[in-house]
Design an enzyme around this catalytic site. Structure first.
Site, short mmCIF file in Angstrom:
data_model
loop_
_atom_site.label_atom_id
_atom_site.label_comp_id
_atom_site.label_asym_id
_atom_site.label_seq_id
_atom_site.Cartn_x
_atom_site.Cartn_y
_atom_site.Cartn_z
N ARG A 1 0.56 -1.34 14.76
CA ARG A 1 0.38 -0.80 16.36
C ARG A 1 -0.95 0.32 16.50
NH1 ARG A 1 4.20 -1.75 19.49
NH2 ARG A 1 5.90 -3.09 18.40
N ASN B 1 -6.63 5.18 8.17
CA ASN B 1 -6.31 3.74 8.05
C ASN B 1 -6.96 2.85 6.91
OD1 ASN B 1 -4.50 1.51 8.76
ND2 ASN B 1 -6.39 0.45 9.92
N ASN C 1 0.86 -1.28 -0.03
CA ASN C 1 -0.07 -0.02 -0.12
C ASN C 1 0.79 1.19 0.06
OD1 ASN C 1 -3.06 -0.51 0.08
ND2 ASN C 1 -2.50 -1.81 1.62
N HIS D 1 -8.15 -1.26 6.06
CA HIS D 1 -8.46 -2.41 6.66
C HIS D 1 -9.09 -3.45 5.76
CE1 HIS D 1 -8.71 -5.13 10.10
NE2 HIS D 1 -9.96 -5.26 9.85
#
EC number: 2.1.2.2
Length: 200
Positions: free
Chosen positions: A91, A107, A14, A109
Site C-alpha cells: 500500500r 522501503n 524480508n 524494491h
C-alpha cells in the site's frame, strides 16, 4: 536502542531477515511491531514465532486510508517506534504517517529504481529483457517508489536465466542489503534526517 516497526503484506522473508539480523546484533534495534494489512498473510505466523507484537487490520473495514493510518499511528506511538521499515507492504503510505515519520520511513524494491516501479518489478525486468537489474532501498514519499534513493545493488542476468533464478538471487541481495542499510540509518550521527535525504 531504536525501535522499528515493519510493515508487510505477504510471506515476510524480508521481515524474517530483519528480525534475524536484530537477534544477531547486526541491527542494533528492537523490532517493536509488525503492521499487516492482510489478516491471512504468512508474515503474521513469523511474527508470532518471533514474539513480535502485530497490528493486523482489514482496510475495507475503514472508511478512508486516513482512518486506518490514524489507528496505526496510535499503535506506533504506544510502542515508541522511531522508524518504519516497509518490507513487502503493498500500500502507498498516506499523509498521516508521512507527516508523523518524515524521513523515517524506508522501503526496499526489487529493481534499480527509477526503472520498473510498482508491482511485479522482477517480472517487469525479465519480460523487458534487461541484462542488469537489482535492488533499491529508498526513503518513502507520496509517490509509488519515487522517494530519494539510499542504496542500490546491481544483479547481472545470465543469458537464458529463468525467472525463478532471478527472483531467488534478488531475494538473497534483499536479505543482506536491507539489514545493512537499516543499521547504517540507525547509527548515522552528526546530521539531521533532512540532510541525510539531500545527500543521497
Amino acid at each position: 536502542m531504536k525501535r522499528i516497526a515493519i510493515f508487510a503484506s505477504g510471506s515476510g522473508t524480508n521481515f524474517q531477515a530483519i528480525v534475524d539480523a536484530a537477534k544477531k546484533g547486526e541491527i542494533q534495534a528492537d523490532v517493536a511491531l509488525l503492521v499487516c494489512d492482510r489478516p491471512h498473510a504468512k508474515v503474521i505466523e513469523r511474527a508470532i514465532r518471533e514474539h513480535v507484537p502485530s497490528f493486523v487490520f482489514h482496510p475495507k473495514q475503514y472508511e478512508t486510508k486516513e482512518c486506518f493510518e490514524r489507528e496505526i499511528l496510535q499503535q506506533l506511538r504506544e510502542r515508541g517506534v522511531d522508524w518504519i521499515v516497509l518490507a513487502g507492504y503493498m500500500r502507498l503510505i498516506g499523509p498521516t504517517l508521512l507527516q508523523a515519520y518524515r524521513n523515517k520511513i524506508v522501503n526496499i524494491h526489487p529493481s534499480l529504481l527509477p526503472a520498473f516501479p510498482g508491482k511485479d518489478a522482477i517480472g517487469q525486468a525479465y519480460r523487458y529483457g534487461v541484462k542488469v537489474t537489482g535492488v533499491t532501498v529508498h526513503y518513502v514519499d507520496e509517490g509509488m517508489d519515487t522517494g530519494p534513493i539510499i542504496a542500490q545493488q546491481a544483479l547481472y542476468i545470465y543469458d537464458g536465466e529463468p525467472l525463478e533464478s532471478i527472483e531467488r538471487r534478488i531475494h538473497e541481495i534483499e536479505h543482506t542489503l536491507y539489514p545493512q542499510v537499516i543499521q547504517q540509518l540507525l547509527t548515522e550521527k552528526g546530521s539531521t534526517s533532512d540532510e541525510k535525504t539531500s545527500n543521497h
